[in-house]
Structure formats: structure tokens, C-alpha cells
Enzyme design. Structure first.
Site, PDB file in Angstrom:
ATOM      1  N   ALA A   1       2.449   2.893  -5.350  1.00  0.00           N
ATOM      2  CA  ALA A   1       2.051   2.159  -6.540  1.00  0.00           C
ATOM      3  C   ALA A   1       0.756   1.251  -6.125  1.00  0.00           C
ATOM      4  CB  ALA A   1       3.404   1.000  -6.616  1.00  0.00           C
TER       5      ALA A   1
ATOM      6  N   GLU B   1       8.482   0.034  -6.979  1.00  0.00           N
ATOM      7  CA  GLU B   1      10.006  -0.155  -6.672  1.00  0.00           C
ATOM      8  C   GLU B   1      10.371  -1.817  -6.995  1.00  0.00           C
ATOM      9  OE1 GLU B   1      11.642   1.729  -3.284  1.00  0.00           O
ATOM     10  OE2 GLU B   1      13.625   0.536  -3.365  1.00  0.00           O
TER      11      GLU B   1
ATOM     12  N   HIS C   1      21.996   6.207  -0.974  1.00  0.00           N
ATOM     13  CA  HIS C   1      21.802   7.658  -1.195  1.00  0.00           C
ATOM     14  C   HIS C   1      23.090   8.408  -0.540  1.00  0.00           C
ATOM     15  CE1 HIS C   1      20.052  11.513  -0.390  1.00  0.00           C
ATOM     16  NE2 HIS C   1      18.905  11.272  -1.110  1.00  0.00           N
TER      17      HIS C   1
ATOM     18  N   GLN D   1      10.947  12.370   0.481  1.00  0.00           N
ATOM     19  CA  GLN D   1      11.372  13.760   0.831  1.00  0.00           C
ATOM     20  C   GLN D   1      11.128  14.882  -0.297  1.00  0.00           C
ATOM     21  OE1 GLN D   1      14.797  14.120   3.222  1.00  0.00           O
ATOM     22  NE2 GLN D   1      13.974  12.965   5.074  1.00  0.00           N
ATOM     23  N   GLY D   2      12.095  14.672  -1.235  1.00  0.00           N
ATOM     24  CA  GLY D   2      12.449  15.524  -2.146  1.00  0.00           C
ATOM     25  C   GLY D   2      11.286  15.910  -3.054  1.00  0.00           C
TER      26      GLY D   2
ATOM     27  N   SER E   1       7.837   2.917   2.178  1.00  0.00           N
ATOM     28  CA  SER E   1       8.929   4.081   1.637  1.00  0.00           C
ATOM     29  C   SER E   1       8.233   5.275   1.449  1.00  0.00           C
ATOM     30  CB  SER E   1       9.802   3.442   0.568  1.00  0.00           C
ATOM     31  OG  SER E   1      10.519   2.390   1.172  1.00  0.00           O
ATOM     32  N   THR E   2       7.209   5.044   0.648  1.00  0.00           N
ATOM     33  CA  THR E   2       6.396   6.276   0.077  1.00  0.00           C
ATOM     34  C   THR E   2       6.181   7.347   0.913  1.00  0.00           C
ATOM     35  OG1 THR E   2       5.228   4.744  -1.657  1.00  0.00           O
ATOM     36  CG2 THR E   2       4.211   6.779  -1.033  1.00  0.00           C
TER      37      THR E   2
ATOM     38  N   ARG F   1      19.133   4.998 -10.800  1.00  0.00           N
ATOM     39  CA  ARG F   1      17.811   5.823 -10.848  1.00  0.00           C
ATOM     40  C   ARG F   1      18.218   7.210 -10.610  1.00  0.00           C
ATOM     41  NH1 ARG F   1      14.348   7.797  -6.782  1.00  0.00           N
ATOM     42  NH2 ARG F   1      15.533   6.802  -5.278  1.00  0.00           N
TER      43      ARG F   1
ATOM     44  N   SER G   1       0.856  -1.238  -0.027  1.00  0.00           N
ATOM     45  CA  SER G   1       0.047   0.191  -0.107  1.00  0.00           C
ATOM     46  C   SER G   1       0.943   1.098   0.102  1.00  0.00           C
ATOM     47  CB  SER G   1      -1.032  -0.109   1.203  1.00  0.00           C
ATOM     48  OG  SER G   1      -0.135  -0.235   2.430  1.00  0.00           O
ATOM     49  N   GLY G   2       1.785   1.141  -0.779  1.00  0.00           N
ATOM     50  CA  GLY G   2       2.826   2.634  -1.242  1.00  0.00           C
ATOM     51  C   GLY G   2       2.084   3.231  -2.149  1.00  0.00           C
TER      52      GLY G   2
ATOM     53  N   ARG H   1      23.753  10.306  -8.189  1.00  0.00           N
ATOM     54  CA  ARG H   1      24.020   9.728  -7.025  1.00  0.00           C
ATOM     55  C   ARG H   1      25.039   8.675  -6.891  1.00  0.00           C
ATOM     56  NH1 ARG H   1      18.007   8.831  -4.716  1.00  0.00           N
ATOM     57  NH2 ARG H   1      17.729  11.132  -4.615  1.00  0.00           N
TER      58      ARG H   1
HETATM   59  P1  FAD Z   1       6.528   1.365  -0.966  1.00  0.00           P
HETATM   60  O1  FAD Z   1       6.099   2.668  -0.635  1.00  0.00           O
HETATM   61  O2  FAD Z   1       7.963   0.747  -0.205  1.00  0.00           O
HETATM   62  O3  FAD Z   1       5.380   0.360  -0.264  1.00  0.00           O
HETATM   63  C1  FAD Z   1       5.498  -0.939  -0.119  1.00  0.00           C
HETATM   64  C2  FAD Z   1       4.234  -1.511   0.646  1.00  0.00           C
HETATM   65  O4  FAD Z   1       4.440  -3.072   0.475  1.00  0.00           O
HETATM   66  C3  FAD Z   1       4.177  -1.318   2.060  1.00  0.00           C
HETATM   67  O5  FAD Z   1       2.747  -0.918   2.201  1.00  0.00           O
HETATM   68  C4  FAD Z   1       4.527  -2.510   2.588  1.00  0.00           C
HETATM   69  O6  FAD Z   1       4.068  -2.712   4.134  1.00  0.00           O
HETATM   70  C5  FAD Z   1       3.952  -3.467   1.753  1.00  0.00           C
HETATM   71  N1  FAD Z   1       4.529  -4.923   1.728  1.00  0.00           N
HETATM   72  C6  FAD Z   1       5.926  -5.114   1.515  1.00  0.00           C
HETATM   73  N2  FAD Z   1       5.939  -6.444   1.716  1.00  0.00           N
HETATM   74  C7  FAD Z   1       4.767  -7.153   1.739  1.00  0.00           C
HETATM   75  C8  FAD Z   1       4.218  -8.512   1.958  1.00  0.00           C
HETATM   76  N3  FAD Z   1       5.009  -9.370   1.922  1.00  0.00           N
HETATM   77  N4  FAD Z   1       2.806  -8.600   2.264  1.00  0.00           N
HETATM   78  C9  FAD Z   1       2.195  -7.448   2.525  1.00  0.00           C
HETATM   79  N5  FAD Z   1       2.547  -6.107   2.079  1.00  0.00           N
HETATM   80  C10 FAD Z   1       3.896  -5.861   1.900  1.00  0.00           C
HETATM   81  N6  FAD Z   1      11.383   8.745  -4.640  1.00  0.00           N
HETATM   82  C11 FAD Z   1      11.105   9.790  -5.308  1.00  0.00           C
HETATM   83  O7  FAD Z   1      10.688   9.636  -6.335  1.00  0.00           O
HETATM   84  N7  FAD Z   1      11.242  11.004  -4.531  1.00  0.00           N
HETATM   85  C12 FAD Z   1      11.731  11.074  -3.350  1.00  0.00           C
HETATM   86  O8  FAD Z   1      11.667  12.285  -2.912  1.00  0.00           O
HETATM   87  C13 FAD Z   1      11.901   9.988  -2.619  1.00  0.00           C
HETATM   88  N8  FAD Z   1      12.474  10.331  -1.214  1.00  0.00           N
HETATM   89  C14 FAD Z   1      12.802   9.130  -0.721  1.00  0.00           C
HETATM   90  C15 FAD Z   1      13.249   9.075   0.884  1.00  0.00           C
HETATM   91  C16 FAD Z   1      13.198   8.061   1.554  1.00  0.00           C
HETATM   92  C17 FAD Z   1      13.553   8.133   2.826  1.00  0.00           C
HETATM   93  C18 FAD Z   1      13.005   6.612   1.211  1.00  0.00           C
HETATM   94  C19 FAD Z   1      13.273   5.596   1.909  1.00  0.00           C
HETATM   95  C20 FAD Z   1      12.812   6.570  -0.228  1.00  0.00           C
HETATM   96  C21 FAD Z   1      12.446   7.678  -1.149  1.00  0.00           C
HETATM   97  N9  FAD Z   1      12.104   7.838  -2.542  1.00  0.00           N
HETATM   98  C22 FAD Z   1      11.981   8.861  -3.055  1.00  0.00           C
HETATM   99  C23 FAD Z   1      11.945   6.373  -3.154  1.00  0.00           C
HETATM  100  C24 FAD Z   1      10.521   6.158  -2.851  1.00  0.00           C
HETATM  101  O9  FAD Z   1       9.884   6.574  -1.861  1.00  0.00           O
HETATM  102  C25 FAD Z   1      10.044   4.722  -3.196  1.00  0.00           C
HETATM  103  O10 FAD Z   1      10.937   3.977  -4.332  1.00  0.00           O
HETATM  104  C26 FAD Z   1       8.594   4.568  -3.391  1.00  0.00           C
HETATM  105  O11 FAD Z   1       7.849   5.350  -2.494  1.00  0.00           O
HETATM  106  C27 FAD Z   1       8.021   3.043  -3.702  1.00  0.00           C
HETATM  107  O12 FAD Z   1       6.694   2.900  -3.691  1.00  0.00           O
HETATM  108  P2  FAD Z   1       6.056   1.483  -3.470  1.00  0.00           P
HETATM  109  O13 FAD Z   1       4.669   2.025  -3.546  1.00  0.00           O
HETATM  110  O14 FAD Z   1       6.697   0.719  -4.721  1.00  0.00           O
HETATM  111  O15 FAD Z   1       6.575   0.671  -2.323  1.00  0.00           O
HETATM  112  C1  SIN Z   2      15.640  12.829  -1.623  1.00  0.00           C
HETATM  113  O1  SIN Z   2      14.828  13.670  -1.374  1.00  0.00           O
HETATM  114  O2  SIN Z   2      16.934  13.023  -1.746  1.00  0.00           O
HETATM  115  C2  SIN Z   2      15.370  11.367  -2.140  1.00  0.00           C
HETATM  116  C3  SIN Z   2      14.563  11.670  -3.725  1.00  0.00           C
HETATM  117  C4  SIN Z   2      14.765  10.253  -4.299  1.00  0.00           C
HETATM  118  O3  SIN Z   2      15.100   9.107  -3.402  1.00  0.00           O
HETATM  119  O4  SIN Z   2      14.358  10.069  -5.352  1.00  0.00           O
END
Ligand code: FAD
Ligand code: SIN
Length: 523
Positions: free
Chosen positions: A15, A361, A230, A46-47, A41-42, A372, A12-13, A276
Site C-alpha cells: 500500500a 490492511e 489462516h 504467498q498465494g 507482511s507484503t 476477507r 512501506s508495504g 477461511r
Molecule cells: P504491510 O505489508 O504489512 O506493511 C506495513 C508497513 O508499515 C511495513 O513497512 C512496516 O514496517 C510499517 N510500519 C508499521 N508500523 C509502523 C510505524 N509505527 N512506523 C513506521 N512504519 C511502520 N494477501 C494477499 O492478498 N495474497 C496473499 O497471497 C497473501 N499472503 C500472505 C501471506 C502471509 C505470510 C502474510 C503475513 C500475509 C499474506 N497476505 C496475503 C496478506 C497481505 O500480505 C497483507 O494484508 C498486505 O501485504 C498488507 O500490506 P500493507 O501495505 O497494508 O502492510
Molecule cells: C495464502 O497464500 O494462503 C495467503 C493468501 C491470503 O492471505 O490472501
């Protein structure tokens, strides 16, 4: 117990939530999330989100920057597709209630800059963009009657027969029981695997579950050797995983060594705003040269009120640890941040297993290549969640088969957790020490030998003892570590995030790595 749904979304990020909202007009959707709806992670992003929104910017420029950062390994089709859909993805987020920061004078959206971008094109909500995106999409999901949510449920394995995904076995953390979920289409949106490293910017959930589930289901994984570090995480013994956004460098912050000297000009003409991989390696080199455990990021020369306004979360957090960023440099180190490889998909998020999609991701769409570019990942989450939803709407499979329930009749309760705790720490330290920013074959081979022992111990445990959520994550983490090590050993060149001192040059041919059940040695 058996549950039936049209669509199962695991994660539930950004995506997973986007896909759910896009599919709920036509289907019953079930989201499972291993913690709360917003633990992801979502939430910590930050940025901001990269998209072509300024008059002086162009799609071609964003594409070019992404291809350069990806160091010859991006799939240009995927890059073009994602970036051409960038503006509509942002419009959709705005219409879903996301509040982005506006310019005080013009009232247009404020755009910041990050490494690798040749223009200001990062739309953001101050320095907590992810929190705003996550909370806004979660609020929409909670209002939608066609979306059912199971929090604290952890997917254990996908159910696949005749190369078709039929749903998943899911562990209910509070009841400690495994449910069988049947679904016409399943979407993996489980985020990354940066927790495989000892030091990471990621929350605890980033244990690579989706990669492991997909691999066991027969999916092809690609480019798993490209782990992004990072450059700037806060260096403080108690500051677990706190990121100092690249946007600080976009607004003029400078990296400095212990002598207070700027050093990025020695490594790249783009200095502090180089991609990066280059900045992290430069910091690593500078730390080795000076013998120090960290470097510094200094924004204290900028107007302090402006800094506090642009970076309120970072200002507050650093102050809690005793650093006033408006007056002094911040101690920083690189930490594992993003998994550039993943489950190989096409432009509709389709994997090689029918009725199984991977987005965010967890996927490897070809957008990121070997590195990336900052803020391209939230964009990818939204764009590919939408395209996968469209594909599911056109190709939904109504066939149903009887599923076999989870069988735990032959296992017993473990009674102690030492095997889990020990192997969890051992794997993460091994990856940090042997498979880090700068690699070589000798350390990678040692990592391969060591991870094999851990892997066998963990699989043996799996056959004999009841599941716990920590153990499910450990099993996935160890498998993903093994996949990363083998992928890294296979790449006999230095490209993007994969730098090996044994093969410091780039090969002429740029070939994405591929790994599946058949490709992993000695299994
Ligand atoms: P996530 O947001 O990681 O969500 C994954 C979900 O899957 C969660 O709900 C988790 O609980 C669930 N899950 C995992 N495994 C299981 C399982 N086995 N069963 C059930 N549920 C499960 N990207 C940018 O573009 N801009 C930014 O500014 C940026 N800043 C960032 C700052 C930080 C500190 C971090 C950590 C990342 C940052 N990124 C940024 C990267 C970006 O946030 C992530 O790549 C993106 O949010 C991933 O989204 P997602 O929906 O794929 O997964
Ligand atoms: C950051 O704010 O530096 C993170 C941006 C990213 O991971 O895309």
C-alpha cells in the site's frame, strides 16, 4: 528536529509503496518504515492477488464470492469499486516490473484458486508473490528522486490540531530521538495487528501501530472484532510464523486428521476450499474432538515435480524442518493472519480526520466485511493506494502551522525491560486463550478485566520513562487488544470470523461495528 514534506507515508508495504509511486510525479514524498523498506507482511505474501483475468470469469462472480465470504457485512460499493479496478491494478503492477508466473504452454498468466473463489483468478509469482511485488515496487521507489526514505523510523503519534492531521512524531531507532515531521497529507499504511495473538503468520512488525495512532488521533475504527485465522500454518516448535499457502488446497491438497481421514466434507459442501473462517473453525473442532494439537495438509498424492515447481519456497522450508511435502502430509494449525477491520475510510482512503488517509490492511474500506476472501488484500492495497493518491492530488492542503516539538523533559531512562517483555507476552497469550477462533462472553469479560490492568501499567510507564521502539509497539499492541476485546463483546451474534458460543446465530440486521475514543469504556 523538524522535517518538512508534502506527503508523509507511514509504512512501506504494497500500500505505502504504491501510494508513493503514484504521488511522486506531483509532490515530495517521505516514506518512513520501522524496519527496512521491504520488511512487511507484503514481502511474505504467498498465494497471490485476486482479479478477474480469465475469459470464463466475471466481475459479478468475483463480487458475489467476496460478498458471500464477508457474511453480509461487506459494503457493496467498496467491493464493486475494488474489483472493477482489479485488472488495471494488475496491469500497473506488471508495468512496474512485477513478474507473475506464466502458463508453460499458453504463455498467459497462470491463475490458481483459493478458498471462497468460484473461479481460478489468483495471479501469482510461484509461491512468493509478496517478495516479487515488494522487491519490484521498492526498486522503483529507490530510483525515484522525489521520494525520500527513512528506514528504522517508527511513528509514535500523529500530530492533529482542529481535526486536521499535520504530520507525525517519529522515533529514530538508531539515535533514540523523536523527530517532528510536518506534512500536508499523511497516509497510514502500517499493515495489520495479528501480532496481538501468540501464534501468527505475520512478521514481528504487525503490532497494530496504525490502528492505535489513528484511534489516538480521533479516527473511527470499524469491525475490529474480525480477526482472520489462516487455517494452515506449519506446526513445528521452531517454525515461527511459516504459512502453508491456501493455493496448495487450490491445487488439490486435502486436510486430514490424525487418523489420516479427510474431514472438511463434514463441515461445508465446499470442503477444503470453503472460506477461511469456516475452515479454521472446522480444524479447531476436529482438533478438540480428537484431542490433538494439529491436523495435516496432504498434497503427496499430486505429481511431485509439479508440486516442487508450483511451491518451491514451501517445499524448501518444509524440508528444512524434516517434512518432504511430495511424500508426506504437513502438520498444520490455524494462526492469526489478517485484521479485517481497521481505520474507517471512504473509497478514496479518507478517514474522518482531515488530511489523513488510511490504506491497505490498516484501513477498513468495507471490502472484507466479516471475513476477507483469500488474495483480496494485496488487490485492496494497490487499488485504494491509487484512489487515495488521486484524491490527494485534487485536494492538497497547503496551509502550514507551527508544530510543537516532542517534549521528553519529564521522563527518565527505564533501566530495565521486564515490564515490556512481560506485558508483551501476557497480552498475546491472553488474546490467544480468551479471544481466539471460538469466543464466549465469560472469556471475553475475563480478557477485558486483564487487559485493563496491563493497559494501566503500560500507560503509567509511558508517562514516566523514555521511549524505546519495543515500548512504542507494546503500547500500541495493548490498546489494539483492548479495542478488539470491546468490539467482540459488543457483537451479540456469530458472523464471519467472530464466532461466539453464547450467540451462535446470525442477527437479521448486519451492522458494522464502530469504535472511537468515545466508544471505549472506562478510559
Ligand atoms: P504491510 O505489508 O504489512 O506493511 C506495513 C508497513 O508499515 C511495513 O513497512 C512496516 O514496517 C510499517 N510500519 C508499521 N508500523 C509502523 C510505524 N509505527 N512506523 C513506521 N512504519 C511502520 N494477501 C494477499 O492478498 N495474497 C496473499 O497471497 C497473501 N499472503 C500472505 C501471506 C502471509 C505470510 C502474510 C503475513 C500475509 C499474506 N497476505 C496475503 C496478506 C497481505 O500480505 C497483507 O494484508 C498486505 O501485504 C498488507 O500490506 P500493507 O501495505 O497494508 O502492510
Ligand atoms: C495464502 O497464500 O494462503 C495467503 C493468501 C491470503 O492471505 O490472501
Amino acid at each position: 528536529m523538524l522535517l518538512k514534506t508534502d506527503i508523509l507515508i507511514i509504512g512501506s508495504g504494497a500500500a505505502g509503496l504504491t501510494a508513493a509511486l503514484e504521488l511522486a510525479d506531483k509532490f515530495n514524498v517521505l516514506i518512513i518504515s520501522k524496519e527496512t523498506l521491504v520488511d512487511s507482511s507484503t514481502w511474505y505474501a504467498q498465494g497471490g492477488i485476486a482479479a478477474v483475468l480469465a475469459k470464463e470469469d466475471s466481475t459479478e462472480s468475483h463480487i458475489k464470492d467476496t460478498l458471500i465470504a464477508g457474511d453480509g457485512l461487506c459494503d457493496e460499493k467498496a467491493v464493486r469499486f475494488c474489483i472493477e479496478n482489479g485488472k488495471s491494478a494488475i496491469d500497473w503492477l506488471v508495468s512496474s516490473g512485477v513478474n507473475f508466473t506464466k502458463n508453460d504452454t499458453t504463455k498467459d498468466f497462470h491463475l490458481t484458486q483459493e478458498g471462497g473463489h468460484s473461479h481460478r483468478r489468483i495471479i501469482h509469482s510461484a509461491d512468493a508473490t509478496g517478495r516479487e511485488v515488494s522487491n519490484s515496487l521498492a526498486a522503483q521507489v529507490l530510483k525515484n528522486k522525489k521520494i525520500q526514505i527513512l528506514e528504522n523510523h517508527l511513528a509514535v503519534d500523529l500530530i492533529v490540531s482542529e481535526n486536521k492531521c499535520r504530520g507525525a512524531y517519529v522515533f529514530n531507532k538508531s539515535k533514540e530521538k523523536v523527530l517532528t515531521i510536518s506534512a500536508g497529507a499523511s497516509i497510514l499504511a502500517t499493515g495489520g495487528a495479528s501480532k496481538v495473538y501468540l501464534y501468527t503468520s505475520n512478521p514481528d512488525g504487525a503490532s497494530g501501530d496504525g490502528f492505535a495512532l489513528a484511534w489516538r488521533a480521533g479516527c473511527i475504527l470499524s469491525n475490529m472484532e474480525f480477526n482472520q485465522f489462516h487455517p494452515t500454518c506449519l506446526y513445528h516448535p521452531e517454525a515461527k510464523s511459516f504459512l502453508i499457502s491456501e493455493a496448495l488446497r487450490g491445487e488439490g491438497a486435502k486436510l486430514k486428521n490424525y487418523k489420516g481421514e479427510e474431514f472438511m466434507h463434514k463441515y461445508d459442501s465446499r470442503k477444503d476450499l470453503a472460506p477461511r473462517d469456516i475452515v479454521s473453525r472446522s480444524i479447531d473442532a476436529e482438533m478438540k474432538k480428537t484431542g490433538n494439537d494439529n491436523v495435516f495438509l496432504d498434497i503427496s498424492h499430486k505429481d511431485s515435480e509439479e508440486t516442487k515447481k508450483a511451491f518451491p519456497t514451501i517445499f524448501k522450508k518444509c524440508l528444512e524442518f524434516g517434512f518432504d511435502i511430495t511424500k508426506e502430509p504437513i502438520p498444520v494449525v490455524p494462526a492469526a493472519h489478517y485484521t479485517c477491520g481497521g481505520v474507517k475510510t471512504d473509497l478514496d482512503g479518507k478517514t474522518n480526520v482531515q488530511n489523513l488517509y488510511a490504506i491497505g490492511e490498516t484501513s477498513c474500506t468495507g471490502l472484507h466485511g466479516a471475513n476477507r476472501m483469500a488474495s483480496n488484500s494485496l488487490l485492496e492495497c494497490v487499488v485504494f493506494a491509487k484512489s487515495s493518491a488521486e484524491d490527494i492530488k485534487s485536494n492538497f492542503d497547503t496551509e502550514e502551522i507551527k508544530l510543537v516539538d516532542w517534549d521528553d523533559s519529564k521522563v527518565i531512562t527505564a533501566g530495565e525491560n521486564i515490564v515490556i517483555a512481560h506485558n508483551w507476552d501476557a497480552t498475546r497469550r491472553l488474546m490467544w486463550d480468551y479471544v481466539g477462533v471460538v469466543r464466549n462472553d465469560s472469556r471475553l469479560n475475563m480478557a477485558k478485566e486483564n487487559i485493563k490492568l496491563i493497559y494501566d501499567e503500560v500507560e503509567n510507564f509511558y508517562k514516566n520513562y523514555e521511549l524505546t521502539s519495543d515500548f512504542i509497539e507494546l503500547r500500541n499492541l495493548v490498546l489494539v487488544a483492548r479495542i478488539i476485546i470491546e468490539s467482540a463483546l459488543d457483537r451479540k451474534e456469530s458472523r464471519g470470523l467472530h464466532f461466539t458460543s453464547d450467540y451462535p446465530e446470525l442477527n437479521n440486521e448486519s451492522i458494522p461495528s464502530i469504535i472511537s475514543k468515545k466508544g471505549l469504556s472506562e478510559f
